[in-house]
Scaffold this motif. Structure first.
Motif, PDB file in Angstrom:
ATOM      1  N   HIS A  96      99.474 -63.164  30.665  1.00  0.00           N
ATOM      2  CA  HIS A  96     100.691 -63.922  30.408  1.00  0.00           C
ATOM      3  C   HIS A  96     100.489 -65.398  30.757  1.00  0.00           C
ATOM      4  CE1 HIS A  96     100.923 -61.816  34.323  1.00  0.00           C
ATOM      5  NE2 HIS A  96     101.306 -62.983  34.789  1.00  0.00           N
ATOM      6  N   LEU A  97     101.473 -66.217  30.376  1.00  0.00           N
ATOM      7  CA  LEU A  97     101.415 -67.658  30.597  1.00  0.00           C
ATOM      8  C   LEU A  97     102.617 -68.092  31.417  1.00  0.00           C
ATOM      9  CD1 LEU A  97     100.555 -68.691  26.925  1.00  0.00           C
ATOM     10  CD2 LEU A  97      99.002 -68.891  28.866  1.00  0.00           C
ATOM     11  N   HIS A  98     102.380 -68.967  32.372  1.00  0.00           N
ATOM     12  CA  HIS A  98     103.456 -69.550  33.169  1.00  0.00           C
ATOM     13  C   HIS A  98     103.398 -71.057  32.996  1.00  0.00           C
ATOM     14  CE1 HIS A  98     105.480 -70.325  37.312  1.00  0.00           C
ATOM     15  NE2 HIS A  98     106.325 -70.387  36.314  1.00  0.00           N
ATOM     16  N   LEU A  99     104.334 -71.597  32.214  1.00  0.00           N
ATOM     17  CA  LEU A  99     104.356 -73.031  31.929  1.00  0.00           C
ATOM     18  C   LEU A  99     105.257 -73.744  32.931  1.00  0.00           C
ATOM     19  CD1 LEU A  99     104.613 -72.823  28.048  1.00  0.00           C
ATOM     20  CD2 LEU A  99     102.572 -72.984  29.464  1.00  0.00           C
ATOM     21  N   THR A 100     104.824 -74.906  33.382  1.00  0.00           N
ATOM     22  CA  THR A 100     105.555 -75.620  34.433  1.00  0.00           C
ATOM     23  C   THR A 100     105.937 -77.043  34.054  1.00  0.00           C
ATOM     24  OG1 THR A 100     103.436 -76.268  35.424  1.00  0.00           O
ATOM     25  CG2 THR A 100     104.486 -74.265  36.261  1.00  0.00           C
ATOM     26  N   SER A 101     105.309 -77.630  33.030  1.00  0.00           N
ATOM     27  CA  SER A 101     105.570 -79.024  32.690  1.00  0.00           C
ATOM     28  C   SER A 101     105.446 -79.217  31.178  1.00  0.00           C
ATOM     29  CB  SER A 101     104.567 -79.925  33.414  1.00  0.00           C
ATOM     30  OG  SER A 101     104.736 -81.274  33.056  1.00  0.00           O
ATOM     31  N   PRO A 102     106.395 -79.935  30.544  1.00  0.00           N
ATOM     32  CA  PRO A 102     107.570 -80.593  31.111  1.00  0.00           C
ATOM     33  C   PRO A 102     108.756 -79.655  31.328  1.00  0.00           C
ATOM     34  CG  PRO A 102     107.487 -80.998  28.775  1.00  0.00           C
ATOM     35  CD  PRO A 102     106.262 -80.204  29.100  1.00  0.00           C
ATOM     36  N   ILE A 103     108.626 -78.390  30.875  1.00  0.00           N
ATOM     37  CA  ILE A 103     109.683 -77.410  31.093  1.00  0.00           C
ATOM     38  C   ILE A 103     109.083 -76.222  31.837  1.00  0.00           C
ATOM     39  CG2 ILE A 103     110.941 -78.058  29.001  1.00  0.00           C
ATOM     40  CD1 ILE A 103     109.739 -75.390  27.801  1.00  0.00           C
TER      41      ILE A 103
END
Length: 340
Positions: A96-103
């Motif tokens: 899985h992917l955990h996006l932190t920037s910009p959202i």
């Protein structure tokens, strides 16, 4: 006389029974696998194997197609998704992917993805991989020309005018989505076609077009493509005309006013507008006014119908009510009541 018992060494060589749908322990890589129990399981397994086989050792691989990249990580690692010029769609295949920037966004795993409009870039972490089972994600950059063709071909009950209309309320950032068997199979066919030069020349363009159309059918994919097309159309006369409509809804706007705004003759403007949007400037303006009125009634249900009509350019409330009911099958007041 009872049979002699097995020796310890003999017992250790005994293989475990295995049936469809049961787990099998593989001692060589210490992982668990599940035998495919139906066609869907087999397709999922084939899809993962196809994507996994396309990547070499390392963090990422650029596949032999412009803008297509395979992310494969054996441990938590940084990942960046996005393009300055085109929308990008990233499909989680394993992990899985955990996006932190910009959202902040979370792609929970297989059969989920994220769509990023042109000009945006998302940074985060690729998770769920190990030295035995790599994290897999397939990132595809969709050229604007492909997005435009999909917008013209795929209606799905969505007016093509939405492709041209810039929506100030639409989300301009990335968003997650789920995808199913149809898109999963299209991705597998496309990646497999990249293996040979002949298939890459003949079949890959067809499969890529199919993927673009399937992504456009997803609300999130459609929004990312529309926003990307609009970013590239700031100087387009149709784009400027639509912006003028939205900014001057309370005024009496005619085709002459719109043509003058974009420095075209009335006949040239009308022809260009219809060929680009599939409708006339008058019909388009009416739809913009009624859609705006609907939004106002949802946000302010106690607002007087006459005031709503005036705010969107209808100086005759009776005419506004008639047009609203013709499009939405209910009167403005009934719509406000059921929307509460």
């Amino acid at each position: 006389m009872s049979a002699p018992s097995e020796s310890p060494s003999r017992r250790s060589e005994t293989t475990w029974p295995r049936t469809a749908g049961t787990r099998r322990r593989t001692l060589d890589d210490l992982t668990f696998t599940r035998a495919p129990s139906d066609e869907s399981d087999f397709q999922n397994q084939h899809f993962v194997q196809t994507i996994d086989g396309a990547g070499a050792e390392g963090r990422s691989t650029r596949l032999p197609w412009p803008g297509v990249q395979l992310h494969h990580h054996g441990r938590p690692d940084d990942v960046i998704i996005g393009s300055e010029t085109s929308p990008v769609v990233c499909f989680a295949v394993r992990g899985h992917l955990h996006l932190t920037s910009p959202i902040r966004a979370f792609v929970p795993g297989p059969d989920w993805g994220i769509a990023v409009p042109a000009g945006a870039e998302c940074a985060g972490m690729a998770l769920g991989g190990s030295r035995f089972r790599r994290h897999l994600a397939l990132s595809i950059e969709i050229p604007i020309d492909y997005a435009r063709r999909a917008a013209k071909d795929v209606r799905d009950g969505c007016s093509f005018t939405q492709v041209i209309a810039p929506d100030s309320d639409a989300e301009q950032h990335a968003a997650t989505f789920s995808y199913g068997k149809e898109l999963r199979c299209a991705l597998a066919r496309f990646v497999h076609a990249l293996d040979s030069e002949e298939d890459r020349r003949v079949l890959a363009p067809l499969y890529f077009e199919e993927i673009t159309h399937l992504v456009y059918r997803l609300p999130v994919g459609r929004r990312a493509m529309i926003n990307s097309i609009n970013v590239r159309k700031e100087d387009d006369p149709i784009h400027r005309a639509v912006r003028y409509m939205r900014s001057n809804l309370t005024d009496s706007i005619g085709v002459t006013d719109l043509a003058r705004e974009v420095s075209l003759s009335q006949s040239a403007f009308s022809h260009l507008f219809r060929s680009s949007t599939g409708t006339t400037p008058y019909q388009y303006l009416k739809n913009v006014r009624l859609d705006t009125a609907k939004t106002m009634l949802v946000n302010e249900p106690s607002m007087a119908v006459a005031d709503v009509a005036q705010a969107v350019g209808y100086h005759n409330p009776s005419h506004f009510i008639s047009e609203f009911k013709r499009k939405y099958r209910v009167t403005p007041r009934e719509f406000a009541r059921i929307s509460r």
